[in-house]
Scaffold this active site. Structure first.
Site, PDB file in Angstrom:
ATOM      1  N   ASP A  37      42.757  37.177  36.960  1.00  0.00           N
ATOM      2  CA  ASP A  37      42.393  35.891  37.551  1.00  0.00           C
ATOM      3  C   ASP A  37      41.894  36.027  38.986  1.00  0.00           C
ATOM      4  O   ASP A  37      41.483  35.042  39.598  1.00  0.00           O
ATOM      5  CB  ASP A  37      43.568  34.909  37.492  1.00  0.00           C
ATOM      6  CG  ASP A  37      44.827  35.417  38.180  1.00  0.00           C
ATOM      7  OD1 ASP A  37      45.145  36.612  38.022  1.00  0.00           O
ATOM      8  OD2 ASP A  37      45.496  34.618  38.867  1.00  0.00           O
TER       9      ASP A  37
ATOM     10  N   HIS B 141      54.314  42.191  44.562  1.00  0.00           N
ATOM     11  CA  HIS B 141      53.866  41.584  43.311  1.00  0.00           C
ATOM     12  C   HIS B 141      54.091  42.585  42.181  1.00  0.00           C
ATOM     13  O   HIS B 141      54.546  43.710  42.409  1.00  0.00           O
ATOM     14  CB  HIS B 141      52.387  41.189  43.434  1.00  0.00           C
ATOM     15  CG  HIS B 141      51.931  40.228  42.375  1.00  0.00           C
ATOM     16  ND1 HIS B 141      52.670  39.137  41.971  1.00  0.00           N
ATOM     17  CD2 HIS B 141      50.786  40.189  41.628  1.00  0.00           C
ATOM     18  CE1 HIS B 141      52.013  38.486  41.046  1.00  0.00           C
ATOM     19  NE2 HIS B 141      50.869  39.100  40.802  1.00  0.00           N
TER      20      HIS B 141
ATOM     21  N   ASP C 144      49.016  37.227  45.606  1.00  0.00           N
ATOM     22  CA  ASP C 144      50.244  36.805  44.925  1.00  0.00           C
ATOM     23  C   ASP C 144      51.408  37.651  45.436  1.00  0.00           C
ATOM     24  O   ASP C 144      51.304  38.869  45.559  1.00  0.00           O
ATOM     25  CB  ASP C 144      50.110  37.012  43.415  1.00  0.00           C
ATOM     26  CG  ASP C 144      48.997  36.159  42.821  1.00  0.00           C
ATOM     27  OD1 ASP C 144      48.339  35.429  43.573  1.00  0.00           O
ATOM     28  OD2 ASP C 144      48.798  36.227  41.589  1.00  0.00           O
TER      29      ASP C 144
END
Length: 315
Positions: A67, A143, A214
């Protein structure tokens, strides 16, 4: 300096949000645009803005989850058809593997770019780019896979020449102004000697923008965010979901707000919003964070945020 959000969804596109992509528009400063992550469909999002792909000179990838990178090959290919005759170079920064991903995609699709493409794969934390205008550095976050947060620092602007003060002394415009602005000691026609430094205002402090990938809560976030004028922080989870956020290697709006407050941030922008949050739930996400850090905004696709100079004394 502006931030334009091209995608603000977490994980996969939702009805109202595309996946992650962000443009740092430095058009007034250096006539360039820097992209941070290029999720699937980013080039379609760009078509709805005034951004010109040939102005994109640098792309910073936070991590290699789909993504955040699936839109990269398409964007690079389309860029060849815009201003191709100028062959404007482009540099991609990202974790190890970004070069292989891009080159494999281009090779298998038999795509030839009309411009030079350079890769800088992240290794040792620290400065990865610096010129007379900007410095970009990174630190690793926490992450599921290797992920980076970026800090872009604008160099300070030199103080302005105090023209009114010179007029009061009877110093008229001319070549002497250049010498004074350079801080030189000059002798006037009547024999007076003045120090150029006495006629230059205080430097204007450059701006700082921190853009995180993230991550779950960790100490490097604080280092990257310290004194930032704008902090772009993921907010995949909301209040009361800290355990879930940790289990899934993400952050809550509360954790982001606490960081912004602790590190003297001027504005907090929450992105990477889960599809679970729609309508009133978005407002709740924002309001919960604002109780800790009032200068918080949950951004949407195509939001354009100006990055103002910090007012004197706000440091």
């Amino acid at each position: 300096m502006e931030l334009e959000f091209l995608g603000t969804s977490a994980g996969s596109p939702s009805k109202f949000r595309n996946v992650t992509a962000l443009a740092l528009k430095l058009l007034d400063e250096i006539n360039e645009v820097w992209l941070f992550d290029v999720g699937e469909g980013t080039q379609h999002q760009i078509l709805k803005t005034s951004i010109r792909p040939r102005k994109v000179s640098r792309i910073f990838i936070t991590h290699l989850h789909g993504d955040h990178i699936f839109g990269l090959p398409g964007f690079l290919s389309s860029r060849s058809f815009q201003g191709a005759e100028q062959a404007i170079p482009l540099t991609i920064y990202g974790p190890r593997g970004i070069k292989e991903f891009v080159e494999t995609s281009l090779r298998i699709s038999q795509t030839r770019l009309s411009y030079p493409l350079k890769f800088v794969e992240l290794q040792k934390e620290g400065v990865i780019f610096e010129d007379e205008h900007f410095k970009a550095s990174f630190k690793y976050l926490d992450h599921r896979i290797q992920c980076a947060g970026y800090r872009v620092e604008e160099k300070d602007y030199p103080g302005e020449l105090m023209v009114d003060k010179l007029h009061e002394l009877g110093v008229r415009p001319g070549p002497i102004y250049g010498k004074i602005k350079n801080g030189e000691t000059v002798t006037l026609e009547d024999g007076r000697v003045i120090n150029g430094h006495d006629f230059i205002g205080e430097p204007k402090k450059g701006r700082i923008v921190t853009i995180l990938g993230d991550t779950r809560k960790n100490q490097n976030i604080d280092v990257l965010a310290h004194n930032a004028d704008v902090l772009v922080h993921e907010s995949t989870f909301g209040k009361g979901e800290a355990k879930l956020a940790r289990n899934y290697y993400h952050s809550t709006c509360i954790q982001a707000a606490e960081t912004a407050k602790r590190e003297n941030v001027q504005q907090l922008l929450l992105t990477h919003i889960s599809a679970r949050y729609v309508g009133p739930m978005i407002k709740k996400l924002q309001n919960d964070a604002r109780k800790i850090f009032p200068q918080t905004k949950v951004v949407r696709d195509f939001d354009v945020i100006n990055v103002p100079f910090r007012k004197k004394g706000a440091e």
